[in-house]
Design a protein around this motif. Structure first.
Motif, PDB file in Angstrom:
ATOM      1  N   PHE B 232       0.838  -1.201   0.000  1.00 21.64           N
ATOM      2  CA  PHE B 232       0.000   0.000   0.000  1.00 21.64           C
ATOM      3  C   PHE B 232       0.875   1.255   0.000  1.00 21.64           C
ATOM      4  CE2 PHE B 232      -2.794   3.210   1.954  1.00 21.64           C
ATOM      5  CZ  PHE B 232      -3.845   3.137   1.067  1.00 21.64           C
ATOM      6  N   LEU B 233       1.911   1.234   0.829  1.00 25.78           N
ATOM      7  CA  LEU B 233       2.852   2.362   0.880  1.00 25.78           C
ATOM      8  C   LEU B 233       3.476   2.596  -0.494  1.00 25.78           C
ATOM      9  CD1 LEU B 233       4.669   4.371   2.601  1.00 25.78           C
ATOM     10  CD2 LEU B 233       6.330   2.513   2.629  1.00 25.78           C
ATOM     11  N   MET B 234       3.820   1.474  -1.145  1.00 28.76           N
ATOM     12  CA  MET B 234       4.453   1.559  -2.456  1.00 28.76           C
ATOM     13  C   MET B 234       3.554   2.300  -3.443  1.00 28.76           C
ATOM     14  SD  MET B 234       6.085  -1.726  -4.307  1.00 28.76           S
ATOM     15  CE  MET B 234       5.239  -2.307  -5.731  1.00 28.76           C
ATOM     16  N   PHE B 235       2.270   1.948  -3.450  1.00 28.19           N
ATOM     17  CA  PHE B 235       1.384   2.550  -4.431  1.00 28.19           C
ATOM     18  C   PHE B 235       1.019   3.990  -4.063  1.00 28.19           C
ATOM     19  CE2 PHE B 235       0.460  -2.064  -5.160  1.00 28.19           C
ATOM     20  CZ  PHE B 235       1.242  -2.108  -6.294  1.00 28.19           C
ATOM     21  N   GLN B 236       0.936   4.268  -2.753  1.00 31.86           N
ATOM     22  CA  GLN B 236       0.708   5.656  -2.348  1.00 31.86           C
ATOM     23  C   GLN B 236       1.910   6.521  -2.736  1.00 31.86           C
ATOM     24  OE1 GLN B 236      -1.759   7.515  -0.670  1.00 31.86           O
ATOM     25  NE2 GLN B 236      -3.220   5.850  -0.930  1.00 31.86           N
ATOM     26  N   ALA B 237       3.116   5.937  -2.567  1.00 38.91           N
ATOM     27  CA  ALA B 237       4.339   6.687  -2.889  1.00 38.91           C
ATOM     28  C   ALA B 237       4.401   7.005  -4.378  1.00 38.91           C
ATOM     29  CB  ALA B 237       5.574   5.889  -2.476  1.00 38.91           C
ATOM     30  N   VAL B 238       3.994   6.032  -5.186  1.00 39.47           N
ATOM     31  CA  VAL B 238       4.015   6.241  -6.630  1.00 39.47           C
ATOM     32  C   VAL B 238       3.195   7.487  -6.974  1.00 39.47           C
ATOM     33  CG1 VAL B 238       3.077   5.324  -8.783  1.00 39.47           C
ATOM     34  CG2 VAL B 238       4.481   3.879  -7.325  1.00 39.47           C
ATOM     35  N   TYR B 239       2.092   7.666  -6.251  1.00 42.22           N
ATOM     36  CA  TYR B 239       1.251   8.823  -6.497  1.00 42.22           C
ATOM     37  C   TYR B 239       1.782  10.086  -5.830  1.00 42.22           C
ATOM     38  CZ  TYR B 239      -3.071   9.302  -9.022  1.00 42.22           C
ATOM     39  OH  TYR B 239      -3.984   9.546  -9.994  1.00 42.22           O
ATOM     40  N   GLY B 240       2.086   9.946  -4.518  1.00 41.30           N
ATOM     41  CA  GLY B 240       2.404  11.126  -3.711  1.00 41.30           C
ATOM     42  C   GLY B 240       3.764  11.732  -4.020  1.00 41.30           C
ATOM     43  N   TRP B 241       4.801  10.897  -4.117  1.00 39.85           N
ATOM     44  CA  TRP B 241       6.155  11.426  -4.267  1.00 39.85           C
ATOM     45  C   TRP B 241       6.405  11.976  -5.661  1.00 39.85           C
ATOM     46  CZ3 TRP B 241       9.524   6.958  -1.808  1.00 39.85           C
ATOM     47  CH2 TRP B 241       9.088   6.756  -0.489  1.00 39.85           C
ATOM     48  N   SER B 242       5.573  11.576  -6.621  1.00 36.47           N
ATOM     49  CA  SER B 242       5.893  11.943  -7.996  1.00 36.47           C
ATOM     50  C   SER B 242       5.287  13.292  -8.381  1.00 36.47           C
ATOM     51  CB  SER B 242       5.373  10.864  -8.943  1.00 36.47           C
ATOM     52  OG  SER B 242       3.978  10.742  -8.794  1.00 36.47           O
ATOM     53  N   GLU B 243       4.415  13.829  -7.508  1.00 37.78           N
ATOM     54  CA  GLU B 243       3.684  15.044  -7.866  1.00 37.78           C
ATOM     55  C   GLU B 243       4.605  16.197  -8.278  1.00 37.78           C
ATOM     56  OE1 GLU B 243       0.559  17.021  -5.212  1.00 37.78           O
ATOM     57  OE2 GLU B 243      -0.031  14.918  -5.352  1.00 37.78           O
ATOM     58  N   ALA B 244       5.587  16.485  -7.404  1.00 30.24           N
ATOM     59  CA  ALA B 244       6.474  17.621  -7.674  1.00 30.24           C
ATOM     60  C   ALA B 244       7.297  17.415  -8.956  1.00 30.24           C
ATOM     61  CB  ALA B 244       7.379  17.874  -6.471  1.00 30.24           C
ATOM     62  N   PRO B 245       8.033  16.299  -9.086  1.00 28.93           N
ATOM     63  CA  PRO B 245       8.820  16.139 -10.327  1.00 28.93           C
ATOM     64  C   PRO B 245       7.964  16.150 -11.591  1.00 28.93           C
ATOM     65  CG  PRO B 245       9.062  14.208  -8.886  1.00 28.93           C
ATOM     66  CD  PRO B 245       8.329  15.234  -8.124  1.00 28.93           C
ATOM     67  N   ILE B 246       6.738  15.613 -11.497  1.00 33.67           N
ATOM     68  CA  ILE B 246       5.862  15.642 -12.669  1.00 33.67           C
ATOM     69  C   ILE B 246       5.552  17.090 -13.044  1.00 33.67           C
ATOM     70  CG2 ILE B 246       3.487  15.204 -13.439  1.00 33.67           C
ATOM     71  CD1 ILE B 246       3.677  12.486 -12.149  1.00 33.67           C
ATOM     72  N   GLY B 247       5.315  17.916 -12.012  1.00 35.22           N
ATOM     73  CA  GLY B 247       5.055  19.336 -12.243  1.00 35.22           C
ATOM     74  C   GLY B 247       6.215  20.000 -12.971  1.00 35.22           C
ATOM     75  N   TRP B 248       7.456  19.656 -12.527  1.00 39.88           N
ATOM     76  CA  TRP B 248       8.633  20.271 -13.171  1.00 39.88           C
ATOM     77  C   TRP B 248       8.696  19.885 -14.644  1.00 39.88           C
ATOM     78  CZ3 TRP B 248      12.018  17.818  -8.822  1.00 39.88           C
ATOM     79  CH2 TRP B 248      11.714  18.456  -7.600  1.00 39.88           C
ATOM     80  N   ILE B 249       8.482  18.596 -14.917  1.00 38.34           N
ATOM     81  CA  ILE B 249       8.584  18.141 -16.308  1.00 38.34           C
ATOM     82  C   ILE B 249       7.501  18.807 -17.150  1.00 38.34           C
ATOM     83  CG2 ILE B 249       8.443  16.129 -17.829  1.00 38.34           C
ATOM     84  CD1 ILE B 249       9.560  14.457 -15.526  1.00 38.34           C
TER      85      ILE B 249
END
Lengths: 80, 617
Positions: B232-249
């Protein structure tokens, strides 16, 4: 005593293995993981919830997971 | 005349730290290819001796003996015996031994030494053995084995120089093996244990971290809870941690697009660059952060030794559908990508179980589906919290993963019962000691994954995007007509033909259009939609807003949900079909796989659509 009935955390020695009762590939893998008569063995953990299957056992210095059906082919003797 | 550098093979039991040693010796410059005629991955790289002479290293698959019970082991045997046609026999071997596991690993080492090739033994993970209270005498071991023994700690780069020096010496002055070939397995095992006893100076009850951790992680109830929490942590991280870098790209690509619009006059070339290349490729590269986070988790689980524990915990549940814990590892890898997952099935001994695992691997939600899920969830599911720290969007994503897993379990049960007609599965696996993963090794691996993804974005996805742009842009709709450009184009007309088939499951014209290129790679569905809406945008302002809001305005919720359901079972990409054909040696199984997945996807999308409609969505 068969390995699947061995009490946890007690050191035992493999007395014999009923190779005939095992499918070829399982017997072969068991041998290459070091299961032999005379080797020290210890049951460490039993599987999850109500199944209590598979088992994790220590063979020599290696930890191996195996199913109770295979463990039943391994006859052990508790060391005193 | 230049001479070919000597070829040295790293060989040893699984879990001996072979790959870590390989990484330490060769650095990041590795070549990944296949062995001739088989799909087993061949990793090679260059190392050098103290005076700079080069040596080519290969990392052979881990094996327990020269009498193989899996495809991986067969490759190892064929290479060291020089029996693999089209592959040169190694000039020397480095046998990698786990210092803490001598009595089990020495038997294979004896078999290898008896081959008579120049050989050096790396007594690896000596620090872990010492941590567990074991003191070893490398000299005594070298004396018994008749070959040099070097203590190494690959992950800390200890002992690498002495190892290369010993290897140089062994290549220059080959010595005949003193080890007589023991005939029976039992005799070899006995000899191995005798040598191990001779090499062990003392053994005290160490701290035994592995045992303590196992008491928690293999706990009959706690172990299950921990595994589920980790996933569950893994899938939440995929969503949560990627927000900022996705914004930059995203803002990077927006800047690029604006820059082009400022310097170029409106026209076909500008449309090609901004609507085709940037909208298409950009919408896929945006998902690099999520894919890397997913791979990071999987690599960490593997390197730490937890992966086999997860297999242990899952074994009984997998047995219920005719599989075993062995299938769990390839299936978990399939969450990143089905291709490495399918290749990882080679370690499964039972051939029927292996086939069933290959056939259901595409049902695990691979990272290529993430872009699709992310866009749709972002557009249609509100970003609210259903509980402290639990977002609704993350929960829906988790639900989609669960749907894939349940579908896979159901498919496995049916396949094992009716297709392979397998009666039993087996589970027999070594559980390595826990160790702290070395970040350098993880980084090399992540870099390799990122590179593969970017190469795909630069080739397949780039090409698919351009073709699609062209199909969407021509022929030009007559100026002043009320038919939109997309409807008028070649692609629009192909989609017209497809639409009646997908209309019953709630798909509109745009989706029909996106499904065609999605066969090449699933994430292209997103870039296809992005291109469609970019070309169709009447004015600049509409084109500037991102894909999500446009979809939200255009699709009903029922259609969006049906689209998600379709992609849970989506017929896989062409690469997966190709690797399935290679791994099963023929077209029979890939065709079976594609057919049953198409049926499932169509049914799932239809059921979802009509259920949602009946609730008035």
């Amino acid at each position: 005593m068969q390995l699947d009935h061995l009490p946890l955390n007690q050191i035992a020695v493999i007395r014999s293995i009923d190779w005939e009762s095992l499918p070829d590939h399982e017997g072969h893998r068991l041998r290459s993981l070091g299961f032999e008569p005379g080797v020290t063995i210890e049951a460490l953990h039993k599987g999850i919830l109500m199944w209590r299957d598979p088992l994790s056992v220590r063979v020599g210095r290696m930890t191996v997971a195996l199913r109770t059906k295979v463990a039943a082919a391994i006859d052990c003797e508790l060391s005193t | 005349m230049t001479q070919m550098p000597p070829l040295v093979a790293l060989v040893g039991n699984p879990n001996a730290g072979k790959s870590a040693l390989f990484n330490a010796l060769t650095g990041a410059r590795q070549k990944i290819a296949n062995y001739p005629g088989v799909t087993v991955e061949r990793k090679s790289g260059r190392a050098s001796f103290a005076d700079g002479r080069a040596v080519e290293m290969i990392d052979l698959p881990g094996a327990y003996s020269l009498d193989p019970d899996s495809l991986d082991e067969a490759v190892t045997r064929d290479v060291v015996l020089g029996n693999l046609s089209g592959h040169r026999r190694p000039d020397a071997l480095v046998i990698v031994l786990d210092a803490g596991n001598l009595d089990n690993h020495l038997r294979f080492a004896l078999e290898l030494i008896a081959l008579g090739l120049p050989t050096v033994v790396a007594l690896n993970m000596i620090d872990l053995a010492e941590r567990d209270g074991l003191r070893l005498d490398a000299q005594a071991l070298a004396h018994e084995l008749g070959v040099p023994v070097i203590e190494t700690v690959a992950v800390r780069r200890r002992g690498l120089e002495p190892l290369m020096t010993a290897l140089d010496g062994a290549l220059k002055n080959p010595v005949a093996p003193i080890e007589p070939v023991a005939t029976s397995f039992g005799a070899q095992n006995q000899r191995a244990r005798d040598i191990a006893d001779a090499a062990i100076i003392s053994e005290t009850a160490g701290r035994q971290w592995t045992r303590r951790l196992d008491a928690i992680l293999l706990h009959p109830v706690g172990g299950v809870v921990i595994l589920l929490a980790l996933l569950f942590l893994m899938f939440q991280a995929v969503y949560g941690w990627s927000e900022a870098p996705i914004g930059w790209i995203e803002s990077g690509f927006a800047l690029l697009s604006d820059g082009i619009k400022n310097v170029m006059p409106d026209g076909l070339l500008r449309s090609f660059l901004t609507d085709g290349v940037i909208a298409g490729v950009g919408s896929v590269i945006v998902f690099l952060p999520q894919i890397l986070i997913l791979f990071l988790f999987i690599l960490l689980l593997e390197a730490s030794g937890y992966m086999t524990r997860a297999a242990f915990v899952m074994d009984r549940m997998m047995a219920a559908v005719g599989l075993s814990g062995h299938s769990f590892i390839p299936l978990l890898s399939s969450f990143a990508c089905a291709i490495p997952g399918i290749m990882a099935t080679r370690t499964i001994m039972d051939q029927k179980e292996r086939l069933a695992t290959i056939l259901i691997a595409p049902l695990m939600t691979c990272s290529a589906r993430l872009p699709v899920y992310t866009v749709i969830i972002g557009a249609f599911i509100p970003a609210s919290n259903v509980g402290p720290g639990i977002g609704l969007q993350g929960l829906v994503l988790f639900g989609l993963y669960i749907a894939g897993i349940l579908g896979a379990m159901l498919a496995a049960a049916v396949i094992q019962r009716f297709v392979t007609q397998s009666r039993t599965s087996s589970f027999l696996i070594e559980m390595p000691r826990y160790q702290w993963p070395r970040l350098g090794d993880i980084a090399i691996n992540l870099w390799q994954r990122a590179w593969v993804f970017l190469r795909r974005a630069g080739t397949i996805i780039f090409a698919a995007t351009i073709i699609l742009w062209a199909l969407l842009s021509f022929p030009k709709a007559p100026i002043g007509s009320n038919v939109s450009q997309v409807e008028y184009s070649v692609a629009g007309r192909i989609a017209d033909g497809l639409e009646p088939i997908v209309r019953p499951i709630g798909f509109n014209h745009d989706i029909a259009l996106a499904l065609i290129p999605a066969m090449a790679a699933r994430e292209v569905a997103v870039s296809a939609l992005a291109t469609v809406y970019a070309i169709d945008a009447a004015d600049e302002d509409a084109a500037a807003t991102s894909l999500g809001p446009k979809l939200a305005a255009d699709w009903s919720l029922a259609t969006a949900l049906a689209f998600l359901a379709w992609f849970v079972f989506a017929p896989q990409c062409i690469s997966t079909i190709a690797v399935t054909r290679r791994e099963t040696n023929g077209w029979k199984w890939p065709i079976f796989m594609v057919s049953y997945l198409f049926v499932l996807a169509y049914a799932a999308a239809g059921i979802t659509y009509w259920t949602a409609r009946s609730f008035g969505l």
